[in-house]
Design an enzyme around this catalytic site. Structure first.
Site, PDB file in Angstrom:
ATOM      1  N   ASN A   1       5.116  67.414   7.423  1.00  0.00           N
ATOM      2  CA  ASN A   1       6.063  67.445   8.547  1.00  0.00           C
ATOM      3  C   ASN A   1       7.447  67.586   7.930  1.00  0.00           C
ATOM      4  O   ASN A   1       7.982  66.628   7.374  1.00  0.00           O
ATOM      5  CB  ASN A   1       5.931  66.142   9.357  1.00  0.00           C
ATOM      6  CG  ASN A   1       7.003  66.040  10.447  1.00  0.00           C
ATOM      7  OD1 ASN A   1       7.727  66.999  10.705  1.00  0.00           O
ATOM      8  ND2 ASN A   1       7.098  64.872  11.072  1.00  0.00           N
TER       9      ASN A   1
ATOM     10  N   LYS B   1      10.175  67.929   9.333  1.00  0.00           N
ATOM     11  CA  LYS B   1      11.253  67.333  10.162  1.00  0.00           C
ATOM     12  C   LYS B   1      12.421  68.340  10.255  1.00  0.00           C
ATOM     13  O   LYS B   1      12.181  69.542  10.241  1.00  0.00           O
ATOM     14  CB  LYS B   1      11.654  65.963   9.620  1.00  0.00           C
ATOM     15  CG  LYS B   1      10.425  65.057   9.473  1.00  0.00           C
ATOM     16  CD  LYS B   1      10.736  63.623   9.217  1.00  0.00           C
ATOM     17  CE  LYS B   1       9.435  62.833   9.113  1.00  0.00           C
ATOM     18  NZ  LYS B   1       9.619  61.404   8.932  1.00  0.00           N
TER      19      LYS B   1
ATOM     20  N   HIS C   1       5.571  61.937  18.021  1.00  0.00           N
ATOM     21  CA  HIS C   1       6.014  61.371  16.739  1.00  0.00           C
ATOM     22  C   HIS C   1       6.972  60.203  17.017  1.00  0.00           C
ATOM     23  O   HIS C   1       7.780  60.268  17.950  1.00  0.00           O
ATOM     24  CB  HIS C   1       6.709  62.450  15.901  1.00  0.00           C
ATOM     25  CG  HIS C   1       6.947  62.003  14.496  1.00  0.00           C
ATOM     26  ND1 HIS C   1       7.993  61.182  14.142  1.00  0.00           N
ATOM     27  CD2 HIS C   1       6.252  62.226  13.351  1.00  0.00           C
ATOM     28  CE1 HIS C   1       7.931  60.928  12.839  1.00  0.00           C
ATOM     29  NE2 HIS C   1       6.888  61.553  12.344  1.00  0.00           N
TER      30      HIS C   1
ATOM     31  N   GLU D   1       9.648  59.265  15.708  1.00  0.00           N
ATOM     32  CA  GLU D   1      11.081  59.582  15.742  1.00  0.00           C
ATOM     33  C   GLU D   1      11.470  60.114  17.119  1.00  0.00           C
ATOM     34  O   GLU D   1      12.566  59.861  17.609  1.00  0.00           O
ATOM     35  CB  GLU D   1      11.422  60.589  14.626  1.00  0.00           C
ATOM     36  CG  GLU D   1      11.470  59.882  13.277  1.00  0.00           C
ATOM     37  CD  GLU D   1      11.163  60.752  12.072  1.00  0.00           C
ATOM     38  OE1 GLU D   1      11.120  61.990  12.201  1.00  0.00           O
ATOM     39  OE2 GLU D   1      10.944  60.175  10.988  1.00  0.00           O
TER      40      GLU D   1
ATOM     41  N   GLU E   1       0.945  56.345  12.265  1.00  0.00           N
ATOM     42  CA  GLU E   1       2.181  56.300  11.489  1.00  0.00           C
ATOM     43  C   GLU E   1       2.980  55.068  11.905  1.00  0.00           C
ATOM     44  O   GLU E   1       3.766  55.138  12.859  1.00  0.00           O
ATOM     45  CB  GLU E   1       3.029  57.541  11.778  1.00  0.00           C
ATOM     46  CG  GLU E   1       2.427  58.833  11.315  1.00  0.00           C
ATOM     47  CD  GLU E   1       3.512  59.851  11.005  1.00  0.00           C
ATOM     48  OE1 GLU E   1       3.482  60.387   9.909  1.00  0.00           O
ATOM     49  OE2 GLU E   1       4.400  60.082  11.837  1.00  0.00           O
TER      50      GLU E   1
ATOM     51  N   GLY F   1       9.584  56.992   5.916  1.00  0.00           N
ATOM     52  CA  GLY F   1      10.834  57.249   5.220  1.00  0.00           C
ATOM     53  C   GLY F   1      11.431  56.008   4.571  1.00  0.00           C
ATOM     54  O   GLY F   1      12.585  56.010   4.157  1.00  0.00           O
TER      55      GLY F   1
ATOM     56  N   SER G   1       5.374  57.257   4.137  1.00  0.00           N
ATOM     57  CA  SER G   1       5.641  57.090   2.700  1.00  0.00           C
ATOM     58  C   SER G   1       4.430  57.375   1.818  1.00  0.00           C
ATOM     59  O   SER G   1       4.244  56.741   0.775  1.00  0.00           O
ATOM     60  CB  SER G   1       6.196  55.680   2.413  1.00  0.00           C
ATOM     61  OG  SER G   1       7.426  55.500   3.092  1.00  0.00           O
TER      62      SER G   1
HETATM   63  P1  13P Z   1       7.574  60.019   5.200  1.00  0.00           P
HETATM   64  O1  13P Z   1       6.386  60.556   4.455  1.00  0.00           O
HETATM   65  O2  13P Z   1       8.884  60.587   4.760  1.00  0.00           O
HETATM   66  O3  13P Z   1       7.549  58.514   5.256  1.00  0.00           O
HETATM   67  O4  13P Z   1       7.421  60.508   6.724  1.00  0.00           O
HETATM   68  C1  13P Z   1       6.221  60.302   7.384  1.00  0.00           C
HETATM   69  C2  13P Z   1       6.279  61.013   8.680  1.00  0.00           C
HETATM   70  O5  13P Z   1       7.013  60.653   9.572  1.00  0.00           O
HETATM   71  C3  13P Z   1       5.426  62.208   8.832  1.00  0.00           C
HETATM   72  O6  13P Z   1       5.389  62.610  10.160  1.00  0.00           O
END
Ligand code: 13P
Length: 262
Positions: free
Chosen positions: A9, A11, A95, A97, A172, A178, A217
């Site tokens: 992803n 982002k 997601h 976020e 997740e 992150g 992560s």
């Molecule tokens: P990270 O791997 O940067 O923690 O992000 C995970 C994520 O949100 C994948 O959708």
């Protein structure tokens, strides 16, 4: 046996030049790997570039978000059909976020899931709890409510179609995204079993076939401990999907752990 899947992803990262370099390295590194599935979910403006660089390779592509609406006056939104127009296989839905920053709800996520299926896309439905929820001991209740949103709102007919389209769930926990703080393999496995149980209560064969990815992560050092767990069917990778060496290593690990499980 469920085939492992690793999805990057990206982002809101990338540029035409960066994407080209990243895709060129990733496709070269993954070319000879064939016992897992791979994909990247790219920002909408780069779907055309992803399509032209990835078609004919063993890396699929997808969008990061799908509107709950089919079409209409929704400035800035991206419809499922638009993603399908650019050859997407996958679409991320719900997601964390977007749930936190853009206030998407279980209801809108369920509607988006339905739209994705209607357009022939494979939804990757994201669930997970916040740190406060985990500390309060309500992680399972939160994830159950997110699952119920699709299981009850859409019904078993839609769910069976979802399985035909190889729908994917991604666990997740937002406290692991992150932050460099990964769920332990045991924590992730326990939640994956819980998610599968939610589905099994409605249809055991669907539950056995749905792939459940872990995200938060994941990196080349922790991927193998996570991927060997019996209910972890791969990963949804954020930061490390932007580094070709790290992403390739994680994909390689998915293939190696598939081979062990098989
Ligand atoms: P990270 O791997 O940067 O923690 O992000 C995970 C994520 O949100 C994948 O959708």
């Amino acid at each position: 046996m469920r085939r492992k899947l690793v999805v990057g992803n990206w982002k809101m990262h990338g540029s035409l030049a960066q994407n080209k370099a990243l895709i060129t390295s990733v496709t070269a590194g993954l070319r000879d790997l064939d016992n897992a599935d791979f994909a990247v979910c790219v920002p909408a403006p780069y779907l055309s570039q992803a399509q032209s660089l990835l078609q004919g390779t063993n890396v699929a592509w997808g969008g990061q978000n799908v509107s709950q609406h089919e079409y209409g006056a929704y400035t800035g939104a991206v419809s499922a059909r638009m993603l399908a127009d650019f050859g997407c296989t996958y679409a991320l839905i719900g997601h964390s976020e977007r749930r936190v920053l853009i206030h998407e709800t279980n209801t809108t996520a369920a509607a988006s899931f339905g739209m994705a299926l209607k357009a022939g896309l494979t939804p990757i439905f994201c669930v997970g709890e916040t740190l406060e929820e985990r500390q309060a001991g309500v992680s399972e209740a939160v994830v159950a409510s997110q699952m119920i949103a699709i299981l009850n709102t859409l019904g078993m007919d839609v769910l069976s179609k979802a399985v035909q389209l190889r729908a994917v769930i991604a666990y997740e926990p937002s406290w692991a995204i992150g932050t460099g703080r990964t769920a332990t393999p045991e924590q992730a496995q326990a939640m994956h079993v819980f998610i599968r149980k939610q589905i099994a209560e409605r249809d055991a064969s669907v539950a056995g076939r749905v792939r459940i990815l872990y995200g938060g992560s994941v990196n080349p050092s922790n991927a193998s401990q996570l991927f060997v767990m019996p209910d972890i069917d791969g990963g949804l990778i954020g930061r490390c999907s932007l580094n070709p060496d790290e992403f390739i290593e994680i994909c390689r690990t998915a293939c190696e752990t598939s081979a062990v499980a098989g």
